[in-house]
Design a protein around this motif. Structure first.
Motif, PDB file in Angstrom:
ATOM      1  N   ILE A 204       0.840  -1.207   0.000  1.00  0.00           N
ATOM      2  CA  ILE A 204       0.000   0.000   0.000  1.00  0.00           C
ATOM      3  C   ILE A 204       0.867   1.247   0.000  1.00  0.00           C
ATOM      4  CG2 ILE A 204      -1.621   1.355   1.398  1.00  0.00           C
ATOM      5  CD1 ILE A 204      -2.881  -1.401   2.189  1.00  0.00           C
ATOM      6  N   ILE A 205       1.917   1.237   0.804  1.00  0.00           N
ATOM      7  CA  ILE A 205       2.837   2.391   0.836  1.00  0.00           C
ATOM      8  C   ILE A 205       3.452   2.607  -0.544  1.00  0.00           C
ATOM      9  CG2 ILE A 205       5.065   3.195   1.727  1.00  0.00           C
ATOM     10  CD1 ILE A 205       4.239   2.000   4.433  1.00  0.00           C
TER      11      ILE A 205
ATOM     12  N   VAL B 135       0.897   4.059  -3.005  1.00  0.00           N
ATOM     13  CA  VAL B 135       0.703   5.488  -2.747  1.00  0.00           C
ATOM     14  C   VAL B 135       1.917   6.274  -3.250  1.00  0.00           C
ATOM     15  CG1 VAL B 135       0.517   7.223  -0.917  1.00  0.00           C
ATOM     16  CG2 VAL B 135      -0.898   5.169  -0.827  1.00  0.00           C
TER      17      VAL B 135
ATOM     18  N   ASP C 268       3.767   5.572  -5.633  1.00  0.00           N
ATOM     19  CA  ASP C 268       3.737   5.597  -7.093  1.00  0.00           C
ATOM     20  C   ASP C 268       3.082   6.874  -7.612  1.00  0.00           C
ATOM     21  OD1 ASP C 268       4.119   4.604  -9.691  1.00  0.00           O
ATOM     22  OD2 ASP C 268       2.166   3.603  -9.683  1.00  0.00           O
ATOM     23  N   TYR C 269       2.148   7.402  -6.866  1.00  0.00           N
ATOM     24  CA  TYR C 269       1.476   8.639  -7.268  1.00  0.00           C
ATOM     25  C   TYR C 269       2.111   9.877  -6.645  1.00  0.00           C
ATOM     26  CZ  TYR C 269      -2.004   5.464  -9.081  1.00  0.00           C
ATOM     27  OH  TYR C 269      -2.621   4.470  -9.787  1.00  0.00           O
ATOM     28  N   VAL C 270       2.676   9.717  -5.461  1.00  0.00           N
ATOM     29  CA  VAL C 270       3.207  10.867  -4.725  1.00  0.00           C
ATOM     30  C   VAL C 270       4.622  11.242  -5.174  1.00  0.00           C
ATOM     31  CG1 VAL C 270       3.898  11.651  -2.420  1.00  0.00           C
ATOM     32  CG2 VAL C 270       1.745  10.436  -2.727  1.00  0.00           C
TER      33      VAL C 270
END
Length: 170
Positions: free
Chosen positions: A60-61, A64, A66-68
């Motif tokens: 999950i980290i 996330v 990947d977009y941030v």
């Protein structure tokens, strides 16, 4: 059924590694799916609840990130809001357009064009575009690392199970 799950796990691991680089599907999620399939094969290949939780949390980290990361890197390298939006549009366009290396060039060119539109000079626009590119590479590297490590652990468990199953059949 066990053979089907082992084959499905292998396909999911391969897909996880491939789609860590190519973005239509989330590669780490596919690799995590291989972990679930492997768990269902037999007692010898089962993972603990803690393993499932830790790998899910890490996955999950990474999803996330990947977009941030591309957005944060664009900002860090002096990108404007228009540059950040351009980088995101470029990433989507790079996926959709059948241009060779579009997924790599998309965020870079999108951030540059967005920054130029946002009022940055050419030198600043190229700098923020480079930041967007670095963020994309970092996120892709994390996804790939996750899929390779988890895929390796799964392959090791399945390999041990498969060898034991063959020996028992003889």
């Amino acid at each position: 059924m066990e053979a089907f799950l082992v084959i499905l796990s292998i396909i999911l691991i391969a897909g996880g590694i491939i789609f860590s680089i190519l973005p239509p599907l989330p590669g780490p999620l596919l690799t995590y799916g291989a972990m679930i399939c492997t768990h269902a094969v037999a007692n010898d290949t089962q993972f603990s609840t803690t393993s499932f939780a830790v790998w899910a949390f890490i996955g999950i980290i990474i999803l996330v990130a990947d977009y941030v990361l591309p957005v944060a890197a664009t900002k860090k390298f002096g990108g404007t809001k228009a540059g950040v939006i351009g980088g995101m549009i470029g990433m989507v366009a790079g996926i959709l357009l059948p241009i060779p290396f579009g997924i790599i060039l998309g965020p870079l060119l999108g951030a540059i064009i967005g920054d130029l539109y946002g009022g940055n000079r050419i030198k600043s626009a190229f700098k923020s575009g480079f930041g967007s590119f670095l963020g994309f590479l970092a996120a892709t590297g994390l996804k790939l690392l996750y899929s390779i490590i988890l895929g390796g652990i799964i392959a090791w468990k399945v390999g041990g199970f498969t060898v034991r199953a063959i020996v028992e059949m003889l």
